[in-house]
Design a protein around this motif. Structure first.
Motif, PDB file in Angstrom:
ATOM      1  N   LYS A  42     -69.080  30.923 -20.726  1.00 24.56           N
ATOM      2  CA  LYS A  42     -69.397  32.033 -19.825  1.00 24.56           C
ATOM      3  C   LYS A  42     -70.173  33.143 -20.519  1.00 24.56           C
ATOM      4  O   LYS A  42     -71.000  33.803 -19.915  1.00 24.56           O
ATOM      5  CB  LYS A  42     -68.095  32.629 -19.277  1.00 24.56           C
ATOM      6  CG  LYS A  42     -67.566  31.875 -18.091  1.00 24.56           C
ATOM      7  CD  LYS A  42     -68.175  32.402 -16.809  1.00 24.56           C
ATOM      8  CE  LYS A  42     -67.812  31.477 -15.657  1.00 24.56           C
ATOM      9  NZ  LYS A  42     -68.488  31.825 -14.427  1.00 24.56           N
ATOM     10  N   GLN A  43     -69.847  33.403 -21.795  1.00 26.93           N
ATOM     11  CA  GLN A  43     -70.380  34.611 -22.426  1.00 26.93           C
ATOM     12  C   GLN A  43     -71.167  34.287 -23.687  1.00 26.93           C
ATOM     13  O   GLN A  43     -70.677  33.576 -24.560  1.00 26.93           O
ATOM     14  CB  GLN A  43     -69.218  35.557 -22.775  1.00 26.93           C
ATOM     15  CG  GLN A  43     -68.617  36.178 -21.530  1.00 26.93           C
ATOM     16  CD  GLN A  43     -67.319  36.873 -21.781  1.00 26.93           C
ATOM     17  OE1 GLN A  43     -66.757  36.771 -22.876  1.00 26.93           O
ATOM     18  NE2 GLN A  43     -66.811  37.553 -20.769  1.00 26.93           N
ATOM     19  N   GLN A  51     -75.718  32.879  -3.951  1.00 27.09           N
ATOM     20  CA  GLN A  51     -75.048  33.498  -5.082  1.00 27.09           C
ATOM     21  C   GLN A  51     -75.809  33.156  -6.359  1.00 27.09           C
ATOM     22  O   GLN A  51     -76.577  32.197  -6.406  1.00 27.09           O
ATOM     23  CB  GLN A  51     -73.590  33.084  -5.191  1.00 27.09           C
ATOM     24  CG  GLN A  51     -73.343  31.692  -5.716  1.00 27.09           C
ATOM     25  CD  GLN A  51     -71.855  31.378  -5.767  1.00 27.09           C
ATOM     26  OE1 GLN A  51     -71.162  31.505  -4.774  1.00 27.09           O
ATOM     27  NE2 GLN A  51     -71.360  30.955  -6.912  1.00 27.09           N
ATOM     28  N   VAL A  52     -75.647  33.984  -7.365  1.00 24.00           N
ATOM     29  CA  VAL A  52     -76.359  33.778  -8.621  1.00 24.00           C
ATOM     30  C   VAL A  52     -75.332  33.437  -9.690  1.00 24.00           C
ATOM     31  O   VAL A  52     -74.476  34.245 -10.025  1.00 24.00           O
ATOM     32  CB  VAL A  52     -77.148  35.027  -9.035  1.00 24.00           C
ATOM     33  CG1 VAL A  52     -77.936  34.745 -10.301  1.00 24.00           C
ATOM     34  CG2 VAL A  52     -78.073  35.454  -7.926  1.00 24.00           C
ATOM     35  N   ASN A  53     -75.391  32.236 -10.190  1.00 22.11           N
ATOM     36  CA  ASN A  53     -74.522  31.855 -11.303  1.00 22.11           C
ATOM     37  C   ASN A  53     -75.273  32.062 -12.608  1.00 22.11           C
ATOM     38  O   ASN A  53     -76.497  32.077 -12.630  1.00 22.11           O
ATOM     39  CB  ASN A  53     -74.103  30.393 -11.172  1.00 22.11           C
ATOM     40  CG  ASN A  53     -73.074  30.210 -10.088  1.00 22.11           C
ATOM     41  OD1 ASN A  53     -72.352  31.139  -9.748  1.00 22.11           O
ATOM     42  ND2 ASN A  53     -72.993  29.018  -9.548  1.00 22.11           N
ATOM     43  N   THR A  54     -74.510  32.214 -13.665  1.00 22.32           N
ATOM     44  CA  THR A  54     -75.170  32.390 -14.948  1.00 22.32           C
ATOM     45  C   THR A  54     -74.622  31.388 -15.946  1.00 22.32           C
ATOM     46  O   THR A  54     -73.479  30.938 -15.843  1.00 22.32           O
ATOM     47  CB  THR A  54     -74.936  33.798 -15.510  1.00 22.32           C
ATOM     48  OG1 THR A  54     -73.539  34.040 -15.527  1.00 22.32           O
ATOM     49  CG2 THR A  54     -75.620  34.844 -14.672  1.00 22.32           C
ATOM     50  N   MET A  55     -75.449  31.027 -16.900  1.00 15.78           N
ATOM     51  CA  MET A  55     -74.990  30.221 -18.026  1.00 15.78           C
ATOM     52  C   MET A  55     -75.921  30.521 -19.192  1.00 15.78           C
ATOM     53  O   MET A  55     -76.889  31.259 -19.048  1.00 15.78           O
ATOM     54  CB  MET A  55     -75.008  28.733 -17.682  1.00 15.78           C
ATOM     55  CG  MET A  55     -76.392  28.147 -17.526  1.00 15.78           C
ATOM     56  SD  MET A  55     -76.367  26.407 -17.044  1.00 15.78           S
ATOM     57  CE  MET A  55     -75.813  25.601 -18.530  1.00 15.78           C
ATOM     58  N   PHE A 114     -65.028  23.442 -10.887  1.00 11.69           N
ATOM     59  CA  PHE A 114     -65.178  24.137 -12.170  1.00 11.69           C
ATOM     60  C   PHE A 114     -66.622  24.484 -12.470  1.00 11.69           C
ATOM     61  O   PHE A 114     -66.893  25.404 -13.222  1.00 11.69           O
ATOM     62  CB  PHE A 114     -64.631  23.275 -13.305  1.00 11.69           C
ATOM     63  CG  PHE A 114     -63.132  23.343 -13.438  1.00 11.69           C
ATOM     64  CD1 PHE A 114     -62.425  24.467 -13.053  1.00 11.69           C
ATOM     65  CD2 PHE A 114     -62.434  22.280 -13.973  1.00 11.69           C
ATOM     66  CE1 PHE A 114     -61.053  24.525 -13.183  1.00 11.69           C
ATOM     67  CE2 PHE A 114     -61.056  22.334 -14.113  1.00 11.69           C
ATOM     68  CZ  PHE A 114     -60.366  23.458 -13.714  1.00 11.69           C
ATOM     69  N   THR A 115     -67.579  23.742 -11.906  1.00 15.59           N
ATOM     70  CA  THR A 115     -68.976  24.011 -12.247  1.00 15.59           C
ATOM     71  C   THR A 115     -69.658  24.909 -11.217  1.00 15.59           C
ATOM     72  O   THR A 115     -70.859  25.097 -11.278  1.00 15.59           O
ATOM     73  CB  THR A 115     -69.779  22.708 -12.344  1.00 15.59           C
ATOM     74  OG1 THR A 115     -69.761  22.080 -11.061  1.00 15.59           O
ATOM     75  CG2 THR A 115     -69.190  21.773 -13.372  1.00 15.59           C
ATOM     76  N   THR A 116     -68.902  25.447 -10.270  1.00 16.22           N
ATOM     77  CA  THR A 116     -69.563  26.261  -9.245  1.00 16.22           C
ATOM     78  C   THR A 116     -69.629  27.722  -9.634  1.00 16.22           C
ATOM     79  O   THR A 116     -69.904  28.571  -8.788  1.00 16.22           O
ATOM     80  CB  THR A 116     -68.824  26.167  -7.900  1.00 16.22           C
ATOM     81  OG1 THR A 116     -67.489  26.626  -8.100  1.00 16.22           O
ATOM     82  CG2 THR A 116     -68.798  24.769  -7.370  1.00 16.22           C
ATOM     83  N   GLY A 117     -69.362  28.032 -10.891  1.00 17.55           N
ATOM     84  CA  GLY A 117     -69.481  29.412 -11.326  1.00 17.55           C
ATOM     85  C   GLY A 117     -68.282  30.263 -10.981  1.00 17.55           C
ATOM     86  O   GLY A 117     -68.416  31.451 -10.714  1.00 17.55           O
ATOM     87  N   LEU A 118     -67.085  29.670 -10.960  1.00 15.52           N
ATOM     88  CA  LEU A 118     -65.874  30.471 -10.797  1.00 15.52           C
ATOM     89  C   LEU A 118     -65.739  31.402 -11.988  1.00 15.52           C
ATOM     90  O   LEU A 118     -66.248  31.121 -13.068  1.00 15.52           O
ATOM     91  CB  LEU A 118     -64.640  29.568 -10.763  1.00 15.52           C
ATOM     92  CG  LEU A 118     -64.423  28.656  -9.561  1.00 15.52           C
ATOM     93  CD1 LEU A 118     -63.248  27.753  -9.840  1.00 15.52           C
ATOM     94  CD2 LEU A 118     -64.159  29.471  -8.324  1.00 15.52           C
ATOM     95  N   GLY A 119     -64.987  32.493 -11.784  1.00 17.21           N
ATOM     96  CA  GLY A 119     -64.774  33.410 -12.898  1.00 17.21           C
ATOM     97  C   GLY A 119     -63.823  32.836 -13.937  1.00 17.21           C
ATOM     98  O   GLY A 119     -63.212  31.787 -13.734  1.00 17.21           O
ATOM     99  N   ILE A 120     -63.704  33.548 -15.051  1.00 21.51           N
ATOM    100  CA  ILE A 120     -62.895  33.051 -16.167  1.00 21.51           C
ATOM    101  C   ILE A 120     -61.427  32.934 -15.776  1.00 21.51           C
ATOM    102  O   ILE A 120     -60.767  31.929 -16.077  1.00 21.51           O
ATOM    103  CB  ILE A 120     -63.069  33.980 -17.382  1.00 21.51           C
ATOM    104  CG1 ILE A 120     -64.463  33.787 -17.982  1.00 21.51           C
ATOM    105  CG2 ILE A 120     -61.997  33.690 -18.446  1.00 21.51           C
ATOM    106  CD1 ILE A 120     -64.786  34.713 -19.105  1.00 21.51           C
ATOM    107  N   VAL A 121     -60.908  33.945 -15.064  1.00 19.49           N
ATOM    108  CA  VAL A 121     -59.487  33.928 -14.704  1.00 19.49           C
ATOM    109  C   VAL A 121     -59.174  32.736 -13.809  1.00 19.49           C
ATOM    110  O   VAL A 121     -58.228  31.978 -14.056  1.00 19.49           O
ATOM    111  CB  VAL A 121     -59.100  35.244 -13.995  1.00 19.49           C
ATOM    112  CG1 VAL A 121     -57.649  35.196 -13.564  1.00 19.49           C
ATOM    113  CG2 VAL A 121     -59.356  36.421 -14.908  1.00 19.49           C
ATOM    114  N   ALA A 122     -60.002  32.554 -12.769  1.00 23.16           N
ATOM    115  CA  ALA A 122     -59.748  31.457 -11.831  1.00 23.16           C
ATOM    116  C   ALA A 122     -59.859  30.120 -12.541  1.00 23.16           C
ATOM    117  O   ALA A 122     -59.009  29.231 -12.367  1.00 23.16           O
ATOM    118  CB  ALA A 122     -60.734  31.536 -10.668  1.00 23.16           C
TER     119      ALA A 122
END
Lengths: 113, 205, 378, 653
Positions: free
Chosen positions: C129-130, C202-206, D318-326
């Motif tokens: 994520k980061q 929505q905008v996802n990031t990686m 898991f690959t749909t950009g869920l947040g870290i907590v979820a």
């Protein structure tokens, strides 16, 4: 002990019990209406919105439980009915809450949590 | 001592492994399932309210007095329903008919209010299924509830008519009770909808 | 007869199995396990893919251990307690109902093994994520947009677009903002990072990073319609100097004035053909494609097309014959594509909003002209 | 067997009940179409499910043939997409679920000593809705744009009118709705039956594990299906009435579809596997000659799996950009599920340990199940870790994983159940040699088909792609996967042929050929119409085993029916069939809503409203008549042979 006497006994018992229920139902329905009236008024009262929100949740929960507990006879029925219903209610509530949390978004539209 | 249960047809129906009648148990299972139906619909509505709080001027559209009135009506019908089940168990048919009739009457008033509300929203406030995401979720949620109410009215009406025929028996008190469970559930769903769809909009954050 | 057929058949089955195992684990040219295959996740070339492969191997070893112990117990039970010839058919073994200590012990043991997996998993979630702080400073940023069925890349800091080939410097982090134009796609570069979906609205990031310069294959991993299988892309990690050169080339204007196609230089061979191609391009292609790298229209940006390595979003190599086939019969290469059929009208899908090549009916020589023109876009 | 109609129901019959009188004929078409007998309904479920299993299997084989070599051009991309959509839908909703339902219907009432289910006519409604739903979904093949090409989880917005204007998608939506009705009415019925109609003395903790798993599965069905029903309603509104639930242009969030779908979809996975676990837990003790190891823990872990199943749905996302907590929460909850699942495997091994194992065909399938399910479970643990899942999601690794769980798990267990209960259903036994030949073919074919897919997935092959480039190095595993799939298909087909052969020509079987432990083995094979001539009074968990080997005080008591009253049986009825047709036509009307299509070459137009109204009227009439008709009923008297058996058992005690 002959059958007819027994039957009348049981009917009497029924009658008394149902009579008792009438007053319960009446009281519950008065309470429901009072709560609804309070709900309608409280949204206009200038207090902290969090308090309004909280009391709305509590009051509708009380109304909800009152109807299922008294009107829907769960109070008088076997515990099994309550358990069956609760299985659905708990999972549904959990799902709604989880979904609400999952849709906390940051401005870009991606989920935050 | 078995004569007691033999003579009461309602007790006869309870001769199951758990002591709960089959129909009642199935109804409670259905209501558990219905929780998920409405849970899904309500979360859809709330999610889109949360994501797009400003998509419509909701307070301008809503008419809380009318909705408060129809909530009151539905609660009253629930009260009468409880009384008709009670009367059915006492086998007091005239009382049951009056209470059932009252329940149905109030149900019809509720439905009438909803029909009026919908046509008011559509024609005066320009809120339709495809006018905005709020219209989509609002109409589908309250419409589904309305369909439940209509089905309930049909169901209770059937029992009202049936109670005038000589085929109506003491055992049918259970059927009235099961229909009543459904009716009360429709009522509790409205309690939730009234709070989370209508009242919450009026809180000024 | 029927007594013998069973062992014969069972033996035959296991023979087939024995033959198939080496066949599957060795790929055609004799490499073991295809482990260095174009899109192998087991051949990581960047920190995220490395981390993901490490956790995969960790779990693989944990589960193999479980498989050997639990499976061993099962195999032992199957062997030791089987009914043998001559056993008393009425024998009743001692009846046991279970043992709380055994049960609790096994539950605790499996929970402990899960903790072993859970800790690095958490690290992996954070890493994906980061962007780590030390890479943050010189990271570049690219907007990725998924279309049915190609990829658009926008280099936000430099303000130009390219399509289907993402180029970035090796050793630096690349932050990707993922958008989708129509349906859900998924951005997957197995050797650099696991996939993240591109979701409309929505905008996802990686982020990705290649440790060394290299040439990588990627693919859309979420079913996105008819030609999903043809939605590939390439990623090119360049050494720093080549990267700067590439950047400079991309930013060079390919367009003069307000024309919507690139000017044709004076000093090239086949100038006649190229000019004809340019004309055809203006007539048939310019509605959807842009040769201006600063402009993104409905189709893939074609500025500097001649310098790309692949065409048809990574499905074909960029060679004249392939390009000819692609332009002549795009619907046979990629079914349902908009270059051939045109764009459907969103409000009425049975109508076409913008015509495709189907209606242009290009002849072979016209296609050759187009090919010649396209290769001038260096 | 003698029978007569009780006075009250005879009176009902003479009343004018509408178009026709209540059907009484037990045989022929009328007997089949109006049946309320749980055994006939169970068999009909099984036949329908096996038919759709073959349909889905053929679809799978065409898919495999297309992938056999790189850049193959056997079928078009669109046909391939339709095939995998229909393969998934067919196998899950039309093959595995109804096959489980077949066992629920046939075996569960026998295991609890009931004469029928709680609501026999609702049971018939479930059957007809399943068959008509299957027909509705497959009807899409015969319309101009053919079957849907959206994948079995139909991710929005690919399902929007804009991207899938075809009528196939509408058929898919409404077909699933009908199948939802079928599953729901079945589940309400089973819950009521199991809780309320147990034989005297059969407490919950004495219930056979299969019955327990039926109960848990039914709860999963009633709590999971509403989510997809509502999601499908919203999708249907998007397509027909221009709402914006999943339409991005109006602010809809496609991700919401995924949430709603997997809130249903993950419990659905357990709906598919828990009945299988129940069957295995029945078969292993029988052929180990030992009681089930850790019975309470097996039940408890089944319930925990079911409950946790509602708390892990986002691990499909898991690959749909869920947040870290979820992501973390769903990952850890998913890992937790490994524990109760592991407990079950430990307990099966514990049951076998120290027993005397007889490797009959059912036992081979059961042990095959444990091995295959272990492998599927271990790859499942890999997916529960989001970093690993990021590489495996939507690749052939996932395809391998869920086929190990659904074929190596569900289908193996269902085949195990078919072989195990076949003597009970048909009175004939399936040949052991041929059964084992089939097992080895299926087992080896399955592993050759699906093991290479692990390699394919880890080396980068995405699922749902109809072709791949040779440079990728995926040719060999794909080739062998196709060979294995053909072997698997051949094995399943020969299994079905063997079933048909055994039904007519198989050796006669005694009532209890295996030395069974549970109540269904106490009655005749095939069971008489009334299941049990007596009311069984249960004193132990493995009652039939105790009858044979246990102490006298644990033997079953048999209460003979009242000689005057006899055994009460429910009447047949036309209304379930008619109601299901009403639902079918109403759904068909919605499919055709505002549709232009070419039919036999000419352009036709329909708005479907007429059909919808007709369907709703038929449904309403059906329900009203159903209610007015009442359950009815007639009385049967056990024959002399049965009475003799009861007398003997009573004199023994």
């Amino acid at each position: 002990m002959d059958a007819s006497q027994n039957t009348s006994n049981s009917v009497d018992h029924h009658l008394a019990e149902e009579h008792q229920k009438y007053f319960t139902f009446f009281n519950v329905s008065i309470a429901l209406i009072m709560l609804t009236a309070i709900e309608l008024v409280i949204v206009y009262v200038p207090i902290h919105p969090g308090i309004v929100m909280g009391s709305l949740v509590v009051m509708s929960l009380i109304k909800f439980l009152a109807v299922i507990w008294w009107f829907m006879h769960l109070r008088w029925d076997m515990i099994l009915c309550t358990l069956v219903f609760l299985s659905g209610l708990i999972i549904a509530t959990g799902t709604v809450i989880a979904l609400m949390l999952l849709f906390s978004e940051d401005p870009s539209g991606a989920p935050m949590i | 001592m078995s004569s007691h249960t033999d003579n009461d047809p309602l007790e006869e129906l309870k001769k199951t492994s758990t002591g709960v009648e089959n129909k009642k148990l199935a109804m409670w299972a259905f209501l558990a399932s219905d929780c998920m139906f409405f849970g899904t619909l309500i979360s859809t509505h709330l999610i889109y309210r949360k994501v797009y709080p400003d998509v419509e001027d909701v307070i301008d559209i809503f008419d809380i007095e009318l909705t408060g009135f129809s909530t009151f009506i539905l609660l009253m019908s629930s009260f009468l329903m409880a009384l008709s089940v009670s009367a059915a168990h006492k086998n007091n048919l005239p009382s049951m008919r009056w209470c059932l009739g009252g329940t149905i009457f109030f149900g019809l008033i509720f439905l009438g209010c909803q029909v009026y509300e919908f046509q008011h929203f559509v024609f005066d406030k320009d809120l339709t299924l495809s006018s905005s995401i709020f219209g989509s979720t609002f109409f589908v949620l309250t419409g589904t509830h309305g369909v439940h109410v209509a089905l309930g009215i049909f169901w209770l009406g059937s029992w009202l008519i049936y109670s005038f025929t000589d085929r109506y028996k003491r055992e049918n008190a259970l059927d009235v009770e099961v229909a009543g469970l459904y009716w009360h559930f429709v009522d509790v769903v409205w309690i939730i909808i009234f709070t989370v769809v209508y009242l919450v909009e009026y809180i000024e954050f | 007869m029927s007594k013998r057929i069973l062992p014969i058949w069972a033996g035959l089955m296991f023979l087939v199995m024995l033959i198939s195992i080496p066949q599957c684990t060795f790929s055609g040219d004799g490499r073991w396990f295809n482990i260095e295959g174009q899109q192998s996740a087991l051949d990581p070339k960047g920190p995220i893919a490395q981390n993901q492969a490490d956790i995969f191997y960790l779990i693989l070893w944990v589960t193999l251990f479980l498989f050997i112990t639990v499976g061993g117990a099962l195999a032992l039970a199957m062997w030791r307690f089987r009914e043998r010839k001559g056993d008393d058919p009425n024998y009743i073994p001692p009846q046991s109902h279970g043992h709380p200590l055994i049960e609790v012990g096994l539950v605790v043991a499996s929970a402990a093994l899960l903790v072993v997996i859970a800790i690095p998993t958490f690290g992996g979630i954070i890493l994906k994520k980061q962007v780590p702080v030390h890479l943050e400073a010189d990271a570049i940023e690219v907007n990725v947009t998924g279309y049915q069925w190609w990829w658009g890349f926008e280099y936000t800091e430099h303000g130009f677009y390219t399509a289907n080939e993402i180029v970035f410097p090796a050793g630096r982090a690349v932050k990707l903002n993922l958008h989708a134009n129509d349906v859900i796609h998924s951005f997957w570069l197995p050797k650099l990072a696991g996939k993240v979906d591109l979701i409309p609205g929505q905008v996802n990031t990686m982020w990705i990073k290649a440790d060394e310069p290299g040439y990588f294959w990627g693919q859309c991993a979420e079913f996105c319609g008819d030609s999903h299988a043809y939605m590939l892309f390439r990623a090119i990690a360049l050494p720093e100097d080549e990267w700067n050169e590439w950047l400079e080339r991309q930013q060079r204007e390919t367009i003069v004035g307000n024309g919507d196609y690139a000017p044709v230089k004076e000093d090239i061979e086949d100038r006649e053909l190229v000019l004809k191609g340019a004309e055809l391009y203006a007539q048939h292609c310019a509605r959807c494609h842009s040769v201006d790298s600063r402009l993104q229209t409905m189709g893939p940006n074609l500025a500097h097309f001649g310098s790309r390595t692949s065409i048809a979003s990574g499905w074909m190599e960029n060679e004249p014959e392939e390009l000819h086939r692609w332009l002549k019969e795009p619907h046979k290469v990629k079914p349902g594509n908009f270059m051939w059929y045109g764009f459907p009208d969103p409000s009425d899908p049975s109508r076409v909003q913008m015509e495709g090549l189907k209606d242009a009916d290009l002849s072979d020589s016209e296609v050759d002209a187009l090919v010649a023109y396209l290769y001038t876009l260096q | 067997m003698s029978s007569h109609h009780s006075p009250d129901s005879a009176a009902a019959h003479s009343e004018p009940t509408g178009l026709w009188h209540r059907p009484l004929k037990k045989t022929g078409w009328v007997g089949f179409l109006t049946t309320v007998d749980h055994k006939k309904i169970g068999i009909a479920y099984a036949l329908g499910a096996l038919f759709f299993l073959l349909v889905g299997g053929v679809e799978a084989l065409i898919i495999r043939l297309q992938l056999m070599v790189p850049e193959n051009e056997l079928i078009s991309a669109r046909l391939y997409n339709q095939l995998f959509t229909m393969h998934g839908t067919t196998m899950i909703f039309l093959a595995v679920m109804p096959l489980s339902a077949a066992f629920f219907n046939y075996i569960m009432p026998l295991q609890i000593g009931a004469r029928d289910v709680a609501f026999p006519r609702m049971n018939a409604l479930g059957l007809w809705c399943f068959l008509l739903g299957g027909i509705l979904i497959n009807m899409s093949w015969f319309f101009d744009q053919g079957a849907p090409a959206i994948g079995w989880f139909a991710y929005a917005p690919l399902t929007d009118r804009q991207f899938s204007p075809d009528i196939g998608t509408d058929f898919w939506i409404m077909g699933l709705q009908i199948l939802g009705i079928a599953s729901l009415v079945g589940a309400f019925n089973f819950i009521t039956t199991i809780l309320n109609m147990r034989a005297p003395g059969l407490s919950m903790m004495r219930l056979p594990v299969f019955t327990w798993m039926t109960l848990i599965t039914s709860f999963l069905i009633i709590l999971a299906f509403p989510a997809i029903t509502i999601a499908l309603v919203e999708l249907m509104f998007d397509r027909h009435f221009g709402t914006y639930f999943f339409n991005v242009d109006g602010g809809g969030k496609p991700i919401l579809w995924q949430h709603l779908f997997w809130i249903f979809g993950h419990p659905e996975v357990y709906i598919l596997i828990l009945p299988a676990m129940g069957i295995i837990s029945e078969v292993i003790p029988v052929f180990s000659r030992k009681t089930l190891f850790g019975y309470p823990l097996i039940i408890f872990s089944g319930a925990v799996i079911g409950f946790l199943g509602f708390a892990v749905w986002s691990h499909h996302m898991f690959t749909t950009g869920l947040g870290i907590v979820a992501t973390t929460a769903f990952a850890f909850l998913t890992m937790l599920i490994a524990i109760p699942t592991g407990v079950k495997i430990f307990n099966w091994i514990g049951t076998m340990w120290g027993g005397r194992l007889r490797f009959t065909t059912p036992m081979l399938y059961a042990v095959g199940f444990i091995w295959m399910f272990m492998m599927g479970g271990f790859t499942g643990i890999m997916h529960s870790s989001p970093p690993v899942d990021a590489q495996q999601q939507d690749t052939y690794f996932v395809v391998a994983h869920f086929h190990y769980v659904l074929i190596g798990g569900s289908i193996f267990a269902l085949l195990c159940g078919i072989h195990y209960w076949f003597p009970k259903v048909s009175g004939r036994i399936m040949d052991e040699t041929w059964g084992k030949i089939n097992f080895y073919t299926v087992f080896v074919g399955f592993n050759i088909a699906f093991f290479p897919m692990h390699i394919l997935g880890m080396t980068g092959m995405p699922r749902r792609t109809h072709t791949y480039k040779e440079e990728m190095g995926w040719a060999e595993p794909n080739f062998w996967a196709t060979i294995g799939a053909l072997m698997l298909g051949f094995g399943i087909l020969s299994c079905i042929i063997q079933m048909i052969y055994s039904y007519y020509k198989g050796a006669k079987s005694p009532n209890d050929p295996w030395g069974g432990r549970t109540l269904e083995w106490a009655t005749a094979s095939p069971p008489k119409e009334y299941n049990f001539a007596y009311t069984p009074v249960i004193h132990a968990r493995d009652q039939v085993w105790e009858d044979r080997h246990g102490t006298p005080e644990k033997r079953m008591d048999k209460i003979a029916p009242d000689p005057e009253h006899g055994i009460h049986m429910p009447d047949q009825s036309w209304w379930p069939l008619i109601t299901s047709f009403g639902i079918f036509f109403a759904c068909l009307g919605i499919v055709f809503f505002r549709y232009e299509f070419t039919f036999f070459g000419s352009l036709s137009y329909t708005n479907g409203i007429g059909l919808l109204v007709v369907g709703l009227v038929v449904t309403l009439v059906g329900i009203v008549k159903w209610a007015l008709e009442g359950p009815g009923g007639y009385h049967l008297y056990p024959d002399a042979e049965d009475m003799e058996e009861i007398r003997q058992s009573q004199s023994k005690n």
